[in-house]
Scaffold this motif. Structure first.
Motif, PDB file in Angstrom:
ATOM      1  N   ASN A 113       0.843  -1.187   0.000  1.00 42.07           N
ATOM      2  CA  ASN A 113       0.000   0.000   0.000  1.00 42.07           C
ATOM      3  C   ASN A 113       0.885   1.247   0.000  1.00 42.07           C
ATOM      4  O   ASN A 113       2.109   1.157  -0.039  1.00 42.07           O
ATOM      5  CB  ASN A 113      -0.974  -0.012   1.189  1.00 42.07           C
ATOM      6  N   GLY A 114       0.277   2.410   0.032  1.00 44.24           N
ATOM      7  CA  GLY A 114       1.046   3.645  -0.011  1.00 44.24           C
ATOM      8  C   GLY A 114       1.548   4.053   1.353  1.00 44.24           C
ATOM      9  O   GLY A 114       1.112   3.543   2.382  1.00 44.24           O
ATOM     10  N   THR A 144       7.094   2.921   0.849  1.00 47.02           N
ATOM     11  CA  THR A 144       7.929   3.444  -0.239  1.00 47.02           C
ATOM     12  C   THR A 144       9.378   3.035  -0.035  1.00 47.02           C
ATOM     13  O   THR A 144      10.078   2.651  -0.989  1.00 47.02           O
ATOM     14  CB  THR A 144       7.810   4.974  -0.326  1.00 47.02           C
ATOM     15  N   GLU A 145       9.833   3.081   1.202  1.00 44.33           N
ATOM     16  CA  GLU A 145      11.191   2.612   1.495  1.00 44.33           C
ATOM     17  C   GLU A 145      11.313   1.111   1.257  1.00 44.33           C
ATOM     18  O   GLU A 145      12.357   0.623   0.813  1.00 44.33           O
ATOM     19  CB  GLU A 145      11.574   2.954   2.935  1.00 44.33           C
ATOM     20  N   VAL A 146      10.259   0.350   1.568  1.00 41.66           N
ATOM     21  CA  VAL A 146      10.270  -1.084   1.280  1.00 41.66           C
ATOM     22  C   VAL A 146      10.429  -1.313  -0.221  1.00 41.66           C
ATOM     23  O   VAL A 146      11.205  -2.177  -0.662  1.00 41.66           O
ATOM     24  CB  VAL A 146       8.982  -1.764   1.790  1.00 41.66           C
ATOM     25  N   ALA A 147       9.695  -0.551  -1.026  1.00 38.79           N
ATOM     26  CA  ALA A 147       9.794  -0.679  -2.478  1.00 38.79           C
ATOM     27  C   ALA A 147      11.217  -0.420  -2.947  1.00 38.79           C
ATOM     28  O   ALA A 147      11.749  -1.147  -3.800  1.00 38.79           O
ATOM     29  CB  ALA A 147       8.812   0.278  -3.158  1.00 38.79           C
ATOM     30  N   ALA A 183      16.456  -2.736  -4.873  1.00 47.22           N
ATOM     31  CA  ALA A 183      17.912  -2.804  -4.764  1.00 47.22           C
ATOM     32  C   ALA A 183      18.427  -4.199  -4.446  1.00 47.22           C
ATOM     33  O   ALA A 183      19.644  -4.408  -4.401  1.00 47.22           O
ATOM     34  CB  ALA A 183      18.384  -1.825  -3.684  1.00 47.22           C
ATOM     35  N   ARG A 184      17.535  -5.160  -4.214  1.00 49.25           N
ATOM     36  CA  ARG A 184      17.988  -6.509  -3.850  1.00 49.25           C
ATOM     37  C   ARG A 184      18.683  -7.201  -5.014  1.00 49.25           C
ATOM     38  O   ARG A 184      18.112  -7.335  -6.100  1.00 49.25           O
ATOM     39  CB  ARG A 184      16.806  -7.355  -3.372  1.00 49.25           C
ATOM     40  N   ALA A 185      19.903  -7.642  -4.767  1.00 46.68           N
ATOM     41  CA  ALA A 185      20.715  -8.239  -5.830  1.00 46.68           C
ATOM     42  C   ALA A 185      20.090  -9.504  -6.392  1.00 46.68           C
ATOM     43  O   ALA A 185      20.191  -9.781  -7.591  1.00 46.68           O
ATOM     44  CB  ALA A 185      22.123  -8.522  -5.311  1.00 46.68           C
ATOM     45  N   ASP A 186      19.434 -10.291  -5.541  1.00 42.74           N
ATOM     46  CA  ASP A 186      18.874 -11.559  -6.021  1.00 42.74           C
ATOM     47  C   ASP A 186      17.637 -11.361  -6.881  1.00 42.74           C
ATOM     48  O   ASP A 186      17.113 -12.309  -7.454  1.00 42.74           O
ATOM     49  CB  ASP A 186      18.549 -12.483  -4.836  1.00 42.74           C
ATOM     50  N   ALA A 222       4.704   2.521  -7.746  1.00 38.61           N
ATOM     51  CA  ALA A 222       4.766   2.021  -9.122  1.00 38.61           C
ATOM     52  C   ALA A 222       5.858   2.751  -9.897  1.00 38.61           C
ATOM     53  O   ALA A 222       6.616   2.135 -10.654  1.00 38.61           O
ATOM     54  CB  ALA A 222       3.413   2.203  -9.806  1.00 38.61           C
ATOM     55  N   ASN A 223       5.969   4.049  -9.679  1.00 40.11           N
ATOM     56  CA  ASN A 223       6.999   4.842 -10.346  1.00 40.11           C
ATOM     57  C   ASN A 223       8.400   4.423  -9.915  1.00 40.11           C
ATOM     58  O   ASN A 223       9.332   4.380 -10.731  1.00 40.11           O
ATOM     59  CB  ASN A 223       6.776   6.325 -10.047  1.00 40.11           C
ATOM     60  N   GLU A 224       8.550   4.080  -8.638  1.00 40.54           N
ATOM     61  CA  GLU A 224       9.852   3.638  -8.117  1.00 40.54           C
ATOM     62  C   GLU A 224      10.300   2.332  -8.766  1.00 40.54           C
ATOM     63  O   GLU A 224      11.479   2.146  -9.068  1.00 40.54           O
ATOM     64  CB  GLU A 224       9.781   3.426  -6.598  1.00 40.54           C
ATOM     65  N   LEU A 225       9.368   1.410  -8.978  1.00 41.98           N
ATOM     66  CA  LEU A 225       9.727   0.053  -9.370  1.00 41.98           C
ATOM     67  C   LEU A 225       9.575  -0.248 -10.852  1.00 41.98           C
ATOM     68  O   LEU A 225      10.084  -1.266 -11.333  1.00 41.98           O
ATOM     69  CB  LEU A 225       8.902  -0.953  -8.566  1.00 41.98           C
ATOM     70  N   VAL A 226       8.881   0.611 -11.597  1.00 39.86           N
ATOM     71  CA  VAL A 226       8.623   0.302 -12.999  1.00 39.86           C
ATOM     72  C   VAL A 226       9.912   0.232 -13.812  1.00 39.86           C
ATOM     73  O   VAL A 226       9.976  -0.450 -14.839  1.00 39.86           O
ATOM     74  CB  VAL A 226       7.636   1.326 -13.608  1.00 39.86           C
ATOM     75  N   VAL A 227      10.957   0.904 -13.347  1.00 41.70           N
ATOM     76  CA  VAL A 227      12.231   0.877 -14.076  1.00 41.70           C
ATOM     77  C   VAL A 227      13.056  -0.366 -13.752  1.00 41.70           C
ATOM     78  O   VAL A 227      14.094  -0.589 -14.364  1.00 41.70           O
ATOM     79  CB  VAL A 227      13.072   2.137 -13.766  1.00 41.70           C
TER      80      VAL A 227
END
Length: 262
Positions: free
Chosen positions: A99-100, A105-108, A113-116, A136-141
């Motif tokens: 959720n928001g 957001t820090e979890v996202a 950043a997780r290497a695996d 969504a904006n953080e992770l879409v890339v």
């Protein structure tokens, strides 16, 4: 405190706490000139965050309804540690709901950043279902993270999508895990949020998940907000910070919730 954004955040914190503040007091608190504070007040008034008064300002919105950009500085180190711990609970290949909120957001970011989760190959290493536009904006890339956005009506205060469109999508899917940020968390009232629309979508996320993880720094514990997300019996894991008092944590453990202190 030279950066305007930092001053504005600090001023919003003061106004959230006090409701109103005069120019001289604000200047003394932030160790800047009264002219600087007047310019800052004018800018915040332009953004409809405050109302200028003779010699000061009053807040337009309650603390919980401030836009996310004014909340990010609160308990930031604790939220980063909580996020790292929560992200560590996620297994590659799983479907996770977020959720928001500032902590999620820090979890996202920690998940991104997780290497695996960056291995070569065509298969998605993780699927994230979220009703938060900024997440969504953080992770879409992230190439190997599949993003599913719920749809719905956006709330400017939190960037969350709410309403029947969001609920309709969630009714059609299942989640391995959901990581939920809350406004309050206690044993008697469970996980709660200030806004009933957000609480409703957060509840739907929790109901679709095999495991419910609540992320909440110590300031959220033994607190309750207006609308219930879920009962404490529905929470599997609580991730909080190491400063959380034992008297706040022990009731959750007694209720069968696994508590992780980060």
């Amino acid at each position: 405190m030279a950066a305007p954004q930092a001053r504005w955040s600090a001023l919003m914190e003061l106004l959230t706490r006090n409701g109103r503040i005069d120019v001289e007091t604000a200047a003394a608190e932030l160790n800047v000139s009264t002219a600087t504070i007047r310019r800052d007040f004018d800018e915040l008034a332009r953004q409809n965050m405050i109302t200028r008064t003779h010699g000061g300002a009053v807040i337009n919105a309650i603390a919980y309804d401030l836009p996310l950009r004014y909340k990010t500085a609160r308990h930031a180190p604790e939220k980063e540690r909580i996020a790292q711990a929560a992200a560590g609970l996620v297994k590659a290949g799983s479907v996770v709901g977020l959720n928001g909120g500032t902590t999620t957001t820090e979890v996202a970011r920690a998940l991104g950043a997780r290497a695996d989760l960056m291995a070569d190959g065509d298969q998605d290493a993780l699927t994230v279902v979220t009703n938060a536009l900024n997440i969504a904006n953080e992770l879409v890339v992230r190439r190997h993270v599949k993003i599913v956005v719920t749809g719905g009506v956006a709330r400017p205060a939190s960037y969350e999508l709410i309403g029947p469109l969001a609920a309709e999508l969630l009714a059609q899917i299942t989640l391995d895990q959901v990581i939920i940020g809350v406004d309050g968390m206690d044993v008697a009232h469970g996980a709660t949020a200030h806004n009933e629309g957000e609480a409703s979508i957060n509840r739907a996320l929790a109901q679709r998940a095999q495991q419910v993880v609540v992320v909440a720094d110590a300031s959220k514990l033994a607190q309750r907000a207006f609308a219930r997300i879920c009962a404490v019996e529905d929470v599997d894991v609580l991730v909080t910070d190491s400063a959380a008092p034992d008297e706040f944590v022990k009731p959750f453990t007694a209720a069968g919730v696994e508590v992780v202190r980060a």
